[in-house]
Design a protein around this motif. Structure first.
Motif, PDB file in Angstrom:
ATOM      1  N   ALA A  16       0.850  -1.197   0.000  1.00  0.00           N
ATOM      2  CA  ALA A  16       0.000   0.000   0.000  1.00  0.00           C
ATOM      3  C   ALA A  16       0.885   1.246   0.000  1.00  0.00           C
ATOM      4  O   ALA A  16       1.848   1.332   0.762  1.00  0.00           O
ATOM      5  CB  ALA A  16      -0.910   0.001   1.217  1.00  0.00           C
ATOM      6  N   PHE A  17       0.555   2.179  -0.898  1.00  0.00           N
ATOM      7  CA  PHE A  17       1.288   3.446  -0.984  1.00  0.00           C
ATOM      8  C   PHE A  17       0.378   4.522  -0.426  1.00  0.00           C
ATOM      9  O   PHE A  17      -0.654   4.827  -1.002  1.00  0.00           O
ATOM     10  CB  PHE A  17       1.689   3.739  -2.429  1.00  0.00           C
ATOM     11  CG  PHE A  17       2.725   2.777  -2.949  1.00  0.00           C
ATOM     12  CD1 PHE A  17       2.381   1.502  -3.371  1.00  0.00           C
ATOM     13  CD2 PHE A  17       4.053   3.148  -2.987  1.00  0.00           C
ATOM     14  CE1 PHE A  17       3.345   0.612  -3.821  1.00  0.00           C
ATOM     15  CE2 PHE A  17       5.032   2.270  -3.447  1.00  0.00           C
ATOM     16  CZ  PHE A  17       4.670   0.996  -3.860  1.00  0.00           C
ATOM     17  N   ILE A  18       0.764   5.060   0.728  1.00  0.00           N
ATOM     18  CA  ILE A  18      -0.144   5.933   1.481  1.00  0.00           C
ATOM     19  C   ILE A  18       0.377   7.362   1.594  1.00  0.00           C
ATOM     20  O   ILE A  18       1.537   7.590   1.968  1.00  0.00           O
ATOM     21  CB  ILE A  18      -0.402   5.325   2.881  1.00  0.00           C
ATOM     22  CG1 ILE A  18      -1.178   3.997   2.708  1.00  0.00           C
ATOM     23  CG2 ILE A  18      -1.166   6.291   3.770  1.00  0.00           C
ATOM     24  CD1 ILE A  18      -1.063   3.053   3.865  1.00  0.00           C
ATOM     25  N   GLY A  19      -0.510   8.314   1.285  1.00  0.00           N
ATOM     26  CA  GLY A  19      -0.193   9.735   1.446  1.00  0.00           C
ATOM     27  C   GLY A  19       0.780  10.247   0.401  1.00  0.00           C
ATOM     28  O   GLY A  19       1.413   9.474  -0.313  1.00  0.00           O
ATOM     29  N   ASN A  20       0.877  11.557   0.305  1.00  0.00           N
ATOM     30  CA  ASN A  20       1.767  12.173  -0.662  1.00  0.00           C
ATOM     31  C   ASN A  20       2.627  13.220   0.048  1.00  0.00           C
ATOM     32  O   ASN A  20       2.173  14.309   0.360  1.00  0.00           O
ATOM     33  CB  ASN A  20       0.922  12.806  -1.775  1.00  0.00           C
ATOM     34  CG  ASN A  20       1.755  13.367  -2.906  1.00  0.00           C
ATOM     35  OD1 ASN A  20       2.918  13.724  -2.718  1.00  0.00           O
ATOM     36  ND2 ASN A  20       1.164  13.436  -4.084  1.00  0.00           N
ATOM     37  N   ALA A  21       3.864  12.851   0.318  1.00  0.00           N
ATOM     38  CA  ALA A  21       4.766  13.748   1.050  1.00  0.00           C
ATOM     39  C   ALA A  21       5.110  14.977   0.222  1.00  0.00           C
ATOM     40  O   ALA A  21       5.296  16.063   0.780  1.00  0.00           O
ATOM     41  CB  ALA A  21       6.030  13.003   1.454  1.00  0.00           C
ATOM     42  N   ASP A  22       5.174  14.822  -1.092  1.00  0.00           N
ATOM     43  CA  ASP A  22       5.468  15.968  -1.951  1.00  0.00           C
ATOM     44  C   ASP A  22       4.361  17.010  -1.853  1.00  0.00           C
ATOM     45  O   ASP A  22       4.623  18.210  -1.841  1.00  0.00           O
ATOM     46  CB  ASP A  22       5.623  15.520  -3.416  1.00  0.00           C
ATOM     47  CG  ASP A  22       6.855  14.652  -3.607  1.00  0.00           C
ATOM     48  OD1 ASP A  22       7.814  14.815  -2.825  1.00  0.00           O
ATOM     49  OD2 ASP A  22       6.860  13.812  -4.518  1.00  0.00           O
ATOM     50  N   TYR A  23       3.126  16.526  -1.794  1.00  0.00           N
ATOM     51  CA  TYR A  23       1.971  17.407  -1.649  1.00  0.00           C
ATOM     52  C   TYR A  23       2.015  18.134  -0.305  1.00  0.00           C
ATOM     53  O   TYR A  23       1.822  19.351  -0.231  1.00  0.00           O
ATOM     54  CB  TYR A  23       0.686  16.585  -1.776  1.00  0.00           C
ATOM     55  CG  TYR A  23      -0.593  17.371  -1.599  1.00  0.00           C
ATOM     56  CD1 TYR A  23      -0.889  18.454  -2.418  1.00  0.00           C
ATOM     57  CD2 TYR A  23      -1.514  17.016  -0.612  1.00  0.00           C
ATOM     58  CE1 TYR A  23      -2.064  19.169  -2.252  1.00  0.00           C
ATOM     59  CE2 TYR A  23      -2.692  17.720  -0.445  1.00  0.00           C
ATOM     60  CZ  TYR A  23      -2.966  18.796  -1.263  1.00  0.00           C
ATOM     61  OH  TYR A  23      -4.124  19.506  -1.089  1.00  0.00           O
ATOM     62  N   LEU A  24       2.311  17.397   0.740  1.00  0.00           N
ATOM     63  CA  LEU A  24       2.422  17.976   2.084  1.00  0.00           C
ATOM     64  C   LEU A  24       3.516  19.051   2.111  1.00  0.00           C
ATOM     65  O   LEU A  24       3.317  20.143   2.639  1.00  0.00           O
ATOM     66  CB  LEU A  24       2.720  16.862   3.092  1.00  0.00           C
ATOM     67  CG  LEU A  24       2.748  17.230   4.573  1.00  0.00           C
ATOM     68  CD1 LEU A  24       1.383  17.663   5.075  1.00  0.00           C
ATOM     69  CD2 LEU A  24       3.246  16.038   5.400  1.00  0.00           C
ATOM     70  N   ASN A  25       4.657  18.743   1.501  1.00  0.00           N
ATOM     71  CA  ASN A  25       5.768  19.702   1.443  1.00  0.00           C
ATOM     72  C   ASN A  25       5.403  20.928   0.611  1.00  0.00           C
ATOM     73  O   ASN A  25       5.793  22.053   0.944  1.00  0.00           O
ATOM     74  CB  ASN A  25       7.021  19.041   0.859  1.00  0.00           C
ATOM     75  CG  ASN A  25       7.591  17.999   1.803  1.00  0.00           C
ATOM     76  OD1 ASN A  25       7.485  18.122   3.014  1.00  0.00           O
ATOM     77  ND2 ASN A  25       8.185  16.953   1.244  1.00  0.00           N
ATOM     78  N   SER A  97      17.722  16.794   7.145  1.00  0.00           N
ATOM     79  CA  SER A  97      18.601  17.930   7.419  1.00  0.00           C
ATOM     80  C   SER A  97      17.954  18.912   8.399  1.00  0.00           C
ATOM     81  O   SER A  97      16.751  18.910   8.591  1.00  0.00           O
ATOM     82  CB  SER A  97      18.954  18.636   6.119  1.00  0.00           C
ATOM     83  OG  SER A  97      17.782  19.052   5.471  1.00  0.00           O
ATOM     84  N   ASP A  98      18.788  19.758   8.988  1.00  0.00           N
ATOM     85  CA  ASP A  98      18.353  20.664  10.043  1.00  0.00           C
ATOM     86  C   ASP A  98      17.217  21.611   9.657  1.00  0.00           C
ATOM     87  O   ASP A  98      16.329  21.873  10.444  1.00  0.00           O
ATOM     88  CB  ASP A  98      19.544  21.507  10.527  1.00  0.00           C
ATOM     89  CG  ASP A  98      20.175  20.884  11.752  1.00  0.00           C
ATOM     90  OD1 ASP A  98      19.676  19.820  12.186  1.00  0.00           O
ATOM     91  OD2 ASP A  98      21.162  21.446  12.259  1.00  0.00           O
ATOM     92  N   GLU A  99      17.290  22.114   8.430  1.00  0.00           N
ATOM     93  CA  GLU A  99      16.276  23.098   8.038  1.00  0.00           C
ATOM     94  C   GLU A  99      14.918  22.450   7.770  1.00  0.00           C
ATOM     95  O   GLU A  99      13.929  23.142   7.564  1.00  0.00           O
ATOM     96  CB  GLU A  99      16.754  23.920   6.827  1.00  0.00           C
ATOM     97  CG  GLU A  99      16.814  23.168   5.530  1.00  0.00           C
ATOM     98  CD  GLU A  99      18.182  22.556   5.297  1.00  0.00           C
ATOM     99  OE1 GLU A  99      18.521  22.319   4.135  1.00  0.00           O
ATOM    100  OE2 GLU A  99      18.919  22.299   6.287  1.00  0.00           O
ATOM    101  N   LYS A 100      14.884  21.151   7.801  1.00  0.00           N
ATOM    102  CA  LYS A 100      13.619  20.475   7.526  1.00  0.00           C
ATOM    103  C   LYS A 100      12.897  20.071   8.810  1.00  0.00           C
ATOM    104  O   LYS A 100      12.478  18.941   8.979  1.00  0.00           O
ATOM    105  CB  LYS A 100      13.854  19.290   6.594  1.00  0.00           C
ATOM    106  CG  LYS A 100      14.214  19.781   5.198  1.00  0.00           C
ATOM    107  CD  LYS A 100      14.544  18.666   4.256  1.00  0.00           C
ATOM    108  CE  LYS A 100      14.811  19.246   2.863  1.00  0.00           C
ATOM    109  NZ  LYS A 100      15.391  18.261   1.959  1.00  0.00           N
ATOM    110  N   LYS A 101      12.774  21.045   9.685  1.00  0.00           N
ATOM    111  CA  LYS A 101      12.117  20.813  10.966  1.00  0.00           C
ATOM    112  C   LYS A 101      10.675  20.336  10.783  1.00  0.00           C
ATOM    113  O   LYS A 101      10.174  19.531  11.554  1.00  0.00           O
ATOM    114  CB  LYS A 101      12.112  22.116  11.791  1.00  0.00           C
ATOM    115  CG  LYS A 101      13.457  22.447  12.404  1.00  0.00           C
ATOM    116  CD  LYS A 101      13.572  21.854  13.795  1.00  0.00           C
ATOM    117  CE  LYS A 101      14.977  21.538  14.220  1.00  0.00           C
ATOM    118  NZ  LYS A 101      15.961  22.561  14.139  1.00  0.00           N
ATOM    119  N   PHE A 102      10.044  20.870   9.751  1.00  0.00           N
ATOM    120  CA  PHE A 102       8.660  20.501   9.495  1.00  0.00           C
ATOM    121  C   PHE A 102       8.536  19.007   9.199  1.00  0.00           C
ATOM    122  O   PHE A 102       7.653  18.327   9.705  1.00  0.00           O
ATOM    123  CB  PHE A 102       8.086  21.313   8.327  1.00  0.00           C
ATOM    124  CG  PHE A 102       6.739  20.823   7.868  1.00  0.00           C
ATOM    125  CD1 PHE A 102       5.629  20.940   8.695  1.00  0.00           C
ATOM    126  CD2 PHE A 102       6.584  20.230   6.623  1.00  0.00           C
ATOM    127  CE1 PHE A 102       4.387  20.487   8.291  1.00  0.00           C
ATOM    128  CE2 PHE A 102       5.345  19.760   6.213  1.00  0.00           C
ATOM    129  CZ  PHE A 102       4.243  19.896   7.044  1.00  0.00           C
TER     130      PHE A 102
END
Ligand SMILES: [Zn+2]
Length: 217
Positions: A16-25, A97-102
């Motif tokens: 199962a491929f769940i959610g879209n991280a690119d969309y969230l980003n 990486s550090d700047e990707k706190k989100f």
């Protein structure tokens, strides 16, 4: 399950491929853009709008991750899983990486949500060490950095090809099944440790990966 900060948020060993991280980003970047322009305006009303859209984005992203975690737990439940395997977050940090706190926040939030939703179904969430999950071949067990090329996995040894995250998800599942089997006091008397795949289940053996036998059903 394999968790990601790009492409799909979660990929399960059951395919199962769940959610879209690119969309969230993408949504996050849009939010940051609006926030930056409001900050430049600097008026009192812009400050209030600043807070409001911040709250709105917070709710939206949390809700999005809730839906993803729900889908992950339901997938496990549908396959009759007793456990969900996740990669250990402490060790996964180095990947972010550090700047990707989100993204770090999203990782944390998703795993926490999976944990408490799983509890409702009586499913136990356990973590495994994330080392080599993306470079190792889930079919023959060989570990080569060159096996993975972006989203594409192709084993240089046995030629097994798969979506890279799906291959990683199977490795995460196997690691936990193996860990659980090792923890059994009486391997002869206890149940076999198996993990769910897209088609059927896999039983772990304590010798090597290659002796795993796929069982259809
Ligand atoms: Zn291989």
């Amino acid at each position: 399950m394999d968790c990601n900060v790009d492409d799909h948020i979660g990929v399960t060993s059951t395919g199962a491929f769940i959610g879209n991280a690119d969309y969230l980003n993408h949504q996050r970047r849009e939010f940051e853009k609006r926030r930056a322009s409001l900050q430049q305006t600097g008026t009192r009303s812009s400050h209030l709008t600043f807070q409001r859209i911040g709250d709105r984005f917070g709710r939206w992203s949390e809700d999005y991750l809730h839906q993803c975690s729900k889908a992950i737990v339901e997938e496990a439940h549908r396959h009759g899983c007793t456990h969900i395997a996740l990669e250990n977050l402490e060790q996964i940090r180095e990947r972010i990486s550090d700047e990707k706190k989100f993204q770090q926040w999203a990782f944390n939030a998703l795993q926490t949500m999976v944990e408490y939703k799983a509890e409702e179904y009586g499913i136990i969430v356990e973590t495994v060490k994330p080392q080599y999950t993306s470079q190792q071949c889930s079919k023959c067990g060989c570990t080569l950095e060159e096996n993975r090329d972006g989203q594409h996995f192709e084993c240089l040894d046995c030629s097994y090809t798969a979506n890279a995250d799906y291959n990683a998800a199977k490795n995460v599942a196997r690691k936990l099944a193996f860990k659980l089997q090792q923890g059994q006091k009486s391997p002869a008397g206890g149940a076999f440790c198996q993990y769910a795949l897209q088609s059927g289940i896999m039983t772990v053996s304590d010798t090597s990966v290659s002796s795993d036998t796929p069982v259809s059903g």
